[in-house]
Write a protein that holds these residues in place. Structure first.
Motif, PDB file in Angstrom:
ATOM      1  N   THR A 116      11.422  35.659  16.380  1.00 41.41           N
ATOM      2  CA  THR A 116      11.551  34.497  16.255  1.00 41.41           C
ATOM      3  C   THR A 116      11.942  34.135  15.055  1.00 41.41           C
ATOM      4  N   LEU A 117      10.629  34.651  14.106  1.00 39.33           N
ATOM      5  CA  LEU A 117      10.899  35.374  12.796  1.00 39.33           C
ATOM      6  C   LEU A 117      11.921  35.144  11.887  1.00 39.33           C
ATOM      7  N   ARG A 118      12.917  36.540  12.657  1.00 39.47           N
ATOM      8  CA  ARG A 118      13.925  37.152  11.575  1.00 39.47           C
ATOM      9  C   ARG A 118      14.942  35.448  12.057  1.00 39.47           C
ATOM     10  N   LEU A 119      15.299  34.644  12.881  1.00 40.04           N
ATOM     11  CA  LEU A 119      15.952  33.650  13.206  1.00 40.04           C
ATOM     12  C   LEU A 119      15.486  32.724  12.621  1.00 40.04           C
ATOM     13  N   LEU A 127      11.527  27.533   4.014  1.00 46.50           N
ATOM     14  CA  LEU A 127      10.279  27.236   4.272  1.00 46.50           C
ATOM     15  C   LEU A 127       9.343  28.625   4.716  1.00 46.50           C
ATOM     16  N   ILE A 128       8.466  28.318   3.834  1.00 40.36           N
ATOM     17  CA  ILE A 128       7.177  28.932   4.374  1.00 40.36           C
ATOM     18  C   ILE A 128       6.719  29.792   5.444  1.00 40.36           C
ATOM     19  N   MET A 129       6.795  30.720   5.743  1.00 41.96           N
ATOM     20  CA  MET A 129       6.634  31.517   7.320  1.00 41.96           C
ATOM     21  C   MET A 129       4.958  32.177   7.061  1.00 41.96           C
ATOM     22  N   CYS A 130       4.051  31.532   7.880  1.00 50.63           N
ATOM     23  CA  CYS A 130       2.722  32.422   7.840  1.00 50.63           C
ATOM     24  C   CYS A 130       2.821  32.677   9.471  1.00 50.63           C
ATOM     25  N   ILE A 131       1.448  33.423   9.401  1.00 57.03           N
ATOM     26  CA  ILE A 131       1.140  34.365  10.590  1.00 57.03           C
ATOM     27  C   ILE A 131      -0.457  34.550  10.789  1.00 57.03           C
ATOM     28  N   SER A 132      -0.735  34.178  12.020  1.00 52.04           N
ATOM     29  CA  SER A 132      -2.246  34.287  12.208  1.00 52.04           C
ATOM     30  C   SER A 132      -2.698  35.909  12.877  1.00 52.04           C
ATOM     31  N   THR A 133      -3.095  36.535  12.671  1.00 54.04           N
ATOM     32  CA  THR A 133      -3.426  37.699  13.660  1.00 54.04           C
ATOM     33  C   THR A 133      -4.851  38.503  13.502  1.00 54.04           C
ATOM     34  N   ASN A 134      -5.391  38.860  14.696  1.00 54.59           N
ATOM     35  CA  ASN A 134      -6.577  39.423  14.739  1.00 54.59           C
ATOM     36  C   ASN A 134      -6.425  40.633  13.335  1.00 54.59           C
ATOM     37  N   GLY A 135      -5.314  40.987  13.098  1.00 60.61           N
ATOM     38  CA  GLY A 135      -4.858  42.203  11.922  1.00 60.61           C
ATOM     39  C   GLY A 135      -5.606  43.988  12.936  1.00 60.61           C
ATOM     40  N   LEU A 136      -4.938  43.236  13.994  1.00 60.29           N
ATOM     41  CA  LEU A 136      -4.910  45.284  14.571  1.00 60.29           C
ATOM     42  C   LEU A 136      -4.171  45.527  14.469  1.00 60.29           C
ATOM     43  N   LEU A 137      -3.010  45.344  14.656  1.00 61.24           N
ATOM     44  CA  LEU A 137      -1.596  45.926  14.077  1.00 61.24           C
ATOM     45  C   LEU A 137      -1.233  45.603  12.785  1.00 61.24           C
ATOM     46  N   GLU A 144       7.333  44.811   8.349  1.00 63.88           N
ATOM     47  CA  GLU A 144       9.051  43.632   9.127  1.00 63.88           C
ATOM     48  C   GLU A 144       8.151  42.528   8.444  1.00 63.88           C
ATOM     49  N   LEU A 145       7.117  41.914   7.970  1.00 63.98           N
ATOM     50  CA  LEU A 145       6.646  40.815   8.670  1.00 63.98           C
ATOM     51  C   LEU A 145       6.849  40.424   6.998  1.00 63.98           C
ATOM     52  N   ASP A 146       7.331  41.285   5.657  1.00 60.48           N
ATOM     53  CA  ASP A 146       7.390  41.129   4.638  1.00 60.48           C
ATOM     54  C   ASP A 146       9.520  40.269   4.759  1.00 60.48           C
ATOM     55  N   ARG A 147       9.797  41.751   5.351  1.00 59.07           N
ATOM     56  CA  ARG A 147      11.016  41.815   5.426  1.00 59.07           C
ATOM     57  C   ARG A 147      11.636  40.136   5.402  1.00 59.07           C
ATOM     58  N   LYS A 203       1.472  41.479  -2.622  1.00 64.15           N
ATOM     59  CA  LYS A 203       1.279  40.110  -3.030  1.00 64.15           C
ATOM     60  C   LYS A 203       1.750  38.811  -2.013  1.00 64.15           C
ATOM     61  N   MET A 204       0.686  38.736  -0.386  1.00 57.65           N
ATOM     62  CA  MET A 204       0.865  38.007  -0.075  1.00 57.65           C
ATOM     63  C   MET A 204      -0.634  37.293  -0.541  1.00 57.65           C
TER      64      MET A 204
END
Length: 301
Positions: A116-119, A127-137, A144-147, A203-204
Motif C-alpha cells: 500500500t505504501l509503495r502504490l 503526500l505525507i506517508m505515516c506509520i503507527s507501530t508497536n515497534g517490534l519490527l 523499506e519505510l524510508d524507500r 531524520k524521520m
C-alpha cells in the motif's frame, strides 16, 4: 533561511538540521502540529489486520460507527482498494495531506502495508506517508519505510523497564516464536529502542504514544519522556487508558491527571495535547471525520 537556522535534532550526540521538505511535513501533519489539525487532514488506510503482540488494554473484536479509538475499523481494505480510496479522498477532500497506516493490527506485521505504501507513494509522492507501530519490527522495516517515503512514525512505548512492560503485554510473537512475561517485554523494548534510534538517524519525525495506565506505569511515564527526548523523538502523546480486556477494572486517569502528566513530561519533550484517539479508518480533520460519509455514499451508489 539557511541550513543553520532550521530546527535540529540530536543524533548520536550531534545536531542534525531539518530541511524545508521535512519542515513541510510538520506544518501539514495534524498530529505533529496543533495549528495543522485545524487546517489539514489525514486518511488512515486499514490494511493491517494481523498483530504480533497482545496488549492487556487492547481488544479489536467489534466495530461501531460511534466508536472512536485505535484498533477499530468498519472493514479491512486491500492495497488496490486503498489506492482507489486515496484517489477519491484527495479529489473530494484536498485538505487531506497525510496518508497513515495505523492498523487495525500492527502495520509492520502485514505485507499489505508495504504494498500500500509503495502504490500510494508512487502515485502521490507529495503526500505525507505515516506509520503507527508497536515497534517490534521497526528495525528490520526501517529501510523499506524510508524507500516508500515514510517520514513520520508513531511508536507506542508504554515502558522502558521490562518489569513494568511485562504487566502490560500478555505475549509477543517475534521471528516465529511467542514469548511471555519478562522475556517478551525485554524483546519488545530492545526492538522499540533500536527502531526509534534508526528512525531518528534517518531524520524521520518520531512521535511516542504512551498509554497512561494508573497503578501500572503512571510512576514511569516521565522517565519514558526523558529517555525518548534524549534519543531525538520529536513529540510525546500521553493517552489515557480505555478500560477494557484485562485492564477493564482500572479507573482511567482524569483530564486533570492527564494534564498534570503532560506538564511533567513537557520539561523534556514537546507534548501532543490535541490527540483524538483516531480509528484505523479515520479520514478528515481531527475530530471532524468524514469516513462515514464516504462509505455511506458507496452503499447508495
Amino acid at each position: 533561511m539557511s541550513a543553520e537556522e532550521f530546527p535540529t535534532t540530536t543524533v548520536h550526540g550531534r545536531e542534525v538540521p531539518y530541511d524545508p521538505e521535512q519542515l513541510r511535513k510538520i506544518a501539514e501533519h495534524p498530529c505533529y502540529s496543533e495549528k495543522a489539525c485545524h487546517t489539514f487532514g489525514r486518511c488512515h488506510l486499514p490494511v493491517a489486520p494481523k498483530c504480533n503482540i497482545q496488549c492487556n488494554y487492547c481488544i479489536r473484536d467489534f466495530d461501531c460507527v460511534n466508536e472512536s479509538r485505535p484498533g477499530v475499523t468498519s472493514k479491512v481494505l486491500s492495497p488496490g482498494e486503498s489506492l482507489d480510496l486515496v484517489r477519491r479522498v484527495v479529489r473530494e477532500y484536498p485538505y487531506v495531506k497525510v496518508i497513515g497506516i495505523a492498523g487495525p493490527g500492527e502495520p509492520l506485521a502485514n505485507s499489505d502495508t508495504f504494498e500500500t505504501l509503495r502504490l500510494v507513494h508512487e502515485e502521490f509522492p507529495k503526500l505525507i506517508m505515516c506509520i503507527s507501530t508497536n515497534g517490534l519490527l521497526l528495525p528490520e522495516s526501517i529501510d523499506e519505510l524510508d524507500r516508500y517515503g515514510v517520514g513520520t512514525i508513531t511508536v507506542t512505548l508504554n515502558a522502558i523497564d521490562p518489569a513494568i512492560g511485562e504487566k502490560i503485554y500478555s505475549h509477543v510473537t517475534y521471528e516465529g516464536k511467542t514469548y511471555h512475561g519478562r522475556e517478551a517485554a525485554e524483546i519488545l523494548l530492545s526492538q522499540q529502542l533500536k527502531g526509534i534510534e534508526m528512525a531518528v538517524a534517518k531524520k524521520m519525525f518520531v512521535k511516542i504514544n504512551t498509554v497512561y495506565i494508573p497503578g501500572i506505569n503512571d510512576e514511569h511515564i516521565v522517565d519514558i519522556a526523558k529517555k525518548v527526548s534524549e534519543m531525538g523523538a520529536y513529540t510525546f502523546n500521553v493517552i489515557p487508558l480505555i478500560p477494557q480486556y484485562k485492564f477493564a477494572d482500572i479507573v482511567p486517569p482524569t483530564p486533570k491527571e492527564k494534564k498534570e502528566m503532560q506538564d511533567a513530561c513537557a520539561r523534556y519533550i514537546k507534548q501532543m495535547r490535541h490527540c483524538a484517539r483516531c480509528r484505523s479508518d479515520a479520514i478528515g480533520k481531527l475530530g471532524q471525520d468524514v469516513q462515514s460519509c464516504i462509505y455511506r455514499k458507496d452503499e447508495t451508489e
